[in-house]
Design a protein around this motif. Structure first.
Motif, PDB file in Angstrom:
ATOM      1  N   CYS A   1       0.834  -1.206   0.000  1.00  0.00           N
ATOM      2  CA  CYS A   1       0.000   0.000   0.000  1.00  0.00           C
ATOM      3  C   CYS A   1       0.868   1.255   0.000  1.00  0.00           C
ATOM      4  N   VAL A   2       1.917   1.253   0.816  1.00  0.00           N
ATOM      5  CA  VAL A   2       2.833   2.397   0.891  1.00  0.00           C
ATOM      6  C   VAL A   2       3.514   2.635  -0.450  1.00  0.00           C
ATOM      7  N   PHE A   3       3.986   1.572  -1.083  1.00  0.00           N
ATOM      8  CA  PHE A   3       4.667   1.704  -2.364  1.00  0.00           C
ATOM      9  C   PHE A   3       3.717   2.223  -3.449  1.00  0.00           C
ATOM     10  N   VAL A   4       2.495   1.721  -3.461  1.00  0.00           N
ATOM     11  CA  VAL A   4       1.550   2.102  -4.512  1.00  0.00           C
ATOM     12  C   VAL A   4       1.119   3.562  -4.363  1.00  0.00           C
ATOM     13  N   ILE A   5       0.867   4.022  -3.131  1.00  0.00           N
ATOM     14  CA  ILE A   5       0.453   5.422  -2.958  1.00  0.00           C
ATOM     15  C   ILE A   5       1.614   6.359  -3.271  1.00  0.00           C
ATOM     16  N   THR A   6       2.842   5.908  -3.048  1.00  0.00           N
ATOM     17  CA  THR A   6       4.002   6.715  -3.444  1.00  0.00           C
ATOM     18  C   THR A   6       4.083   6.819  -4.962  1.00  0.00           C
ATOM     19  N   LEU A   7       3.765   5.730  -5.649  1.00  0.00           N
ATOM     20  CA  LEU A   7       3.742   5.752  -7.108  1.00  0.00           C
ATOM     21  C   LEU A   7       2.687   6.737  -7.611  1.00  0.00           C
ATOM     22  N   SER A   8       1.551   6.802  -6.908  1.00  0.00           N
ATOM     23  CA  SER A   8       0.513   7.773  -7.255  1.00  0.00           C
ATOM     24  C   SER A   8       1.054   9.192  -7.136  1.00  0.00           C
ATOM     25  N   SER A   9       1.789   9.464  -6.067  1.00  0.00           N
ATOM     26  CA  SER A   9       2.368  10.794  -5.870  1.00  0.00           C
ATOM     27  C   SER A   9       3.351  11.141  -6.978  1.00  0.00           C
TER      28      SER A   9
ATOM     29  N   SER B   1      10.778  14.058   2.291  1.00  0.00           N
ATOM     30  CA  SER B   1      10.690  14.346   3.716  1.00  0.00           C
ATOM     31  C   SER B   1       9.897  13.289   4.474  1.00  0.00           C
ATOM     32  N   TYR B   2       8.727  12.914   3.930  1.00  0.00           N
ATOM     33  CA  TYR B   2       7.864  12.017   4.699  1.00  0.00           C
ATOM     34  C   TYR B   2       8.092  10.542   4.423  1.00  0.00           C
ATOM     35  N   GLU B   3       8.695  10.192   3.291  1.00  0.00           N
ATOM     36  CA  GLU B   3       8.786   8.780   2.914  1.00  0.00           C
ATOM     37  C   GLU B   3       9.574   7.927   3.908  1.00  0.00           C
ATOM     38  N   PRO B   4      10.711   8.399   4.467  1.00  0.00           N
ATOM     39  CA  PRO B   4      11.408   7.558   5.463  1.00  0.00           C
ATOM     40  C   PRO B   4      10.527   7.182   6.649  1.00  0.00           C
ATOM     41  N   MET B   5       9.737   8.146   7.151  1.00  0.00           N
ATOM     42  CA  MET B   5       8.873   7.850   8.294  1.00  0.00           C
ATOM     43  C   MET B   5       7.756   6.895   7.909  1.00  0.00           C
ATOM     44  N   VAL B   6       7.241   7.024   6.696  1.00  0.00           N
ATOM     45  CA  VAL B   6       6.187   6.119   6.240  1.00  0.00           C
ATOM     46  C   VAL B   6       6.716   4.687   6.131  1.00  0.00           C
ATOM     47  N   LEU B   7       7.923   4.524   5.612  1.00  0.00           N
ATOM     48  CA  LEU B   7       8.524   3.189   5.513  1.00  0.00           C
ATOM     49  C   LEU B   7       8.791   2.613   6.900  1.00  0.00           C
ATOM     50  N   LEU B   8       9.241   3.457   7.831  1.00  0.00           N
ATOM     51  CA  LEU B   8       9.464   2.998   9.199  1.00  0.00           C
ATOM     52  C   LEU B   8       8.143   2.606   9.871  1.00  0.00           C
ATOM     53  N   PHE B   9       7.064   3.276   9.488  1.00  0.00           N
ATOM     54  CA  PHE B   9       5.735   2.910   9.982  1.00  0.00           C
ATOM     55  C   PHE B   9       5.377   1.487   9.552  1.00  0.00           C
ATOM     56  N   ALA B  10       5.612   1.166   8.278  1.00  0.00           N
ATOM     57  CA  ALA B  10       5.313  -0.176   7.783  1.00  0.00           C
ATOM     58  C   ALA B  10       6.176  -1.226   8.472  1.00  0.00           C
ATOM     59  N   VAL B  11       7.470  -0.936   8.618  1.00  0.00           N
ATOM     60  CA  VAL B  11       8.373  -1.871   9.293  1.00  0.00           C
ATOM     61  C   VAL B  11       8.003  -2.010  10.765  1.00  0.00           C
ATOM     62  N   GLY B  12       7.642  -0.891  11.396  1.00  0.00           N
ATOM     63  CA  GLY B  12       7.221  -0.940  12.792  1.00  0.00           C
ATOM     64  C   GLY B  12       5.970  -1.782  12.980  1.00  0.00           C
ATOM     65  N   PHE B  13       5.034  -1.686  12.041  1.00  0.00           N
ATOM     66  CA  PHE B  13       3.832  -2.510  12.102  1.00  0.00           C
ATOM     67  C   PHE B  13       4.196  -3.988  12.053  1.00  0.00           C
ATOM     68  N   TYR B  14       5.120  -4.339  11.163  1.00  0.00           N
ATOM     69  CA  TYR B  14       5.565  -5.736  11.055  1.00  0.00           C
ATOM     70  C   TYR B  14       6.194  -6.208  12.369  1.00  0.00           C
ATOM     71  N   MET B  15       7.064  -5.404  12.946  1.00  0.00           N
ATOM     72  CA  MET B  15       7.760  -5.805  14.174  1.00  0.00           C
ATOM     73  C   MET B  15       6.806  -5.864  15.362  1.00  0.00           C
ATOM     74  N   ALA B  16       5.815  -4.966  15.384  1.00  0.00           N
ATOM     75  CA  ALA B  16       4.839  -4.995  16.476  1.00  0.00           C
ATOM     76  C   ALA B  16       3.974  -6.243  16.412  1.00  0.00           C
ATOM     77  N   THR B  17       3.546  -6.619  15.213  1.00  0.00           N
ATOM     78  CA  THR B  17       2.757  -7.851  15.090  1.00  0.00           C
ATOM     79  C   THR B  17       3.596  -9.081  15.428  1.00  0.00           C
ATOM     80  N   ALA B  18       4.893  -9.013  15.147  1.00  0.00           N
ATOM     81  CA  ALA B  18       5.765 -10.126  15.516  1.00  0.00           C
ATOM     82  C   ALA B  18       5.837 -10.288  17.023  1.00  0.00           C
TER      83      ALA B  18
END
Length: 301
Positions: free
Chosen positions: A95-103, A131-148
């Motif tokens: 989802c993050v990658f696709v919305i970035t492609l839209s931008s 500016s915002y993309e690093p934090m968005v990617l960290l959000f996705a990675v953080g979600f993965y680690m939290a579910t783990a």
């Protein structure tokens, strides 16, 4: 891929295409009403954003070249796909990658006009993405680690949004610094002051409207609808932090998203635009501190 695995994102895209513009339009109307009250004005009716977009589609079709509309349509299509992936419980990272492609398609649309004002707006939009993309990617990675850390599958996490319904506690318990970082860059994603550098929606900010300077009629109408859909998706990202264990907690997520949107409106009406240098430095510092440290701590849990 089985039939269900194919139909779920497809139905999600159809539902997002139908409901996201409606919800986004209502949010835009609420934004205008609250902003007017904060500024001591009467304000427009709730459906004024709809009336404005309808008028744009009724105007004569005028475009500076033959490809600008194509790029805007591509941006719309990828935004719908990103929303369909997210709200059907699909892969957050995709989802993050696709919305970035839209931008990126939207940026190319602005560059294609060859207007100096549009090019400046496109350059600023590129800086906003940086500016915002690093934090968005960290959000996705953080979600993965939290579910783990929460799921009963050992050390294996998941990017699948639907997994939150299997959790016995919300992911914000483990990644609240990431949540704060996402809230910070949400101001950039929603294009609100003080980070509305590329295309301000405040008339007093600039004479011309950045990226959309050379866009009019139905093209500008599609851009407005794109912005509505992006708003719904980004608020969905905020809400997912508070959903766990069952469908009823979705209401908590919706409430959290609405509170976050109100805070963004409050910030928008109380802060003047900053320079792009500050935006870039501040966003990367927040990503490093809030996201980087949070993930580093999770790695040792």
């Amino acid at each position: 891929m089985d039939a269900i695995g194919f139909l779920a994102p497809l139905l999600g895209c159809v539902a997002f295409l139908i409901f996201a513009p409606i919800i986004g339009c209502l949010l835009a109307g609420i934004d205008r009403i609250i902003s007017a009250k904060m500024q001591g004005r009467v304000g427009p009716p709730l459906l004024q954003p709809y009336y404005d977009v309808r008028k744009l589609f009724e105007k004569e079709r005028v475009t500076v070249n033959g490809v600008q509309d194509a790029y805007v349509i591509c941006a719309l299509i990828f935004a719908v796909i990103a929303g369909g992936i997210f709200f059907s419980g699909g892969n957050l990272l995709m989802c993050v990658f696709v919305i970035t492609l839209s931008s990126l398609f939207f940026i190319i649309a602005a560059y294609s006009s060859r207007s100096p004002y549009s090019e400046v707006g496109a350059a600023r939009e590129t800086l906003q993405v940086m500016s915002y993309e690093p934090m968005v990617l960290l959000f996705a990675v953080g979600f993965y680690m939290a579910t783990a850390a929460i799921l009963p599958f050992g050390d294996v996490g998941t990017f699948d949004i639907a997994a939150v319904l299997m959790l016995d506690r919300p992911v914000i318990v483990y990644i609240w610094p990431v949540f704060l970082g996402l809230m910070f860059i949400l101001t950039i994603k929603l294009r609100k002051s003080p980070f509305d550098l590329s295309m301000s929606h405040h008339a007093h900010q600039e004479i011309v409207r950045g990226m959309t300077t050379e866009m009019s009629g139905s093209t500008l109408g599609m851009v407005e609808i794109l912005h509505w859909m992006e708003n719904v998706l980004f608020l969905g990202w905020i809400g997912i932090f508070f959903v766990w264990g069952g469908p009823l907690t979705i209401l908590i997520g919706i409430a959290a998203a609405l509170i976050a949107y109100f805070l963004e409106i409050l910030i928008d009406n109380n802060f003047a635009r900053v320079k792009w240098q500050f935006m870039l430095k501040a966003s990367w510092c927040v990503a490093l501190i809030a996201g980087g440290i949070n993930l580093a701590v999770l790695a040792f849990i």
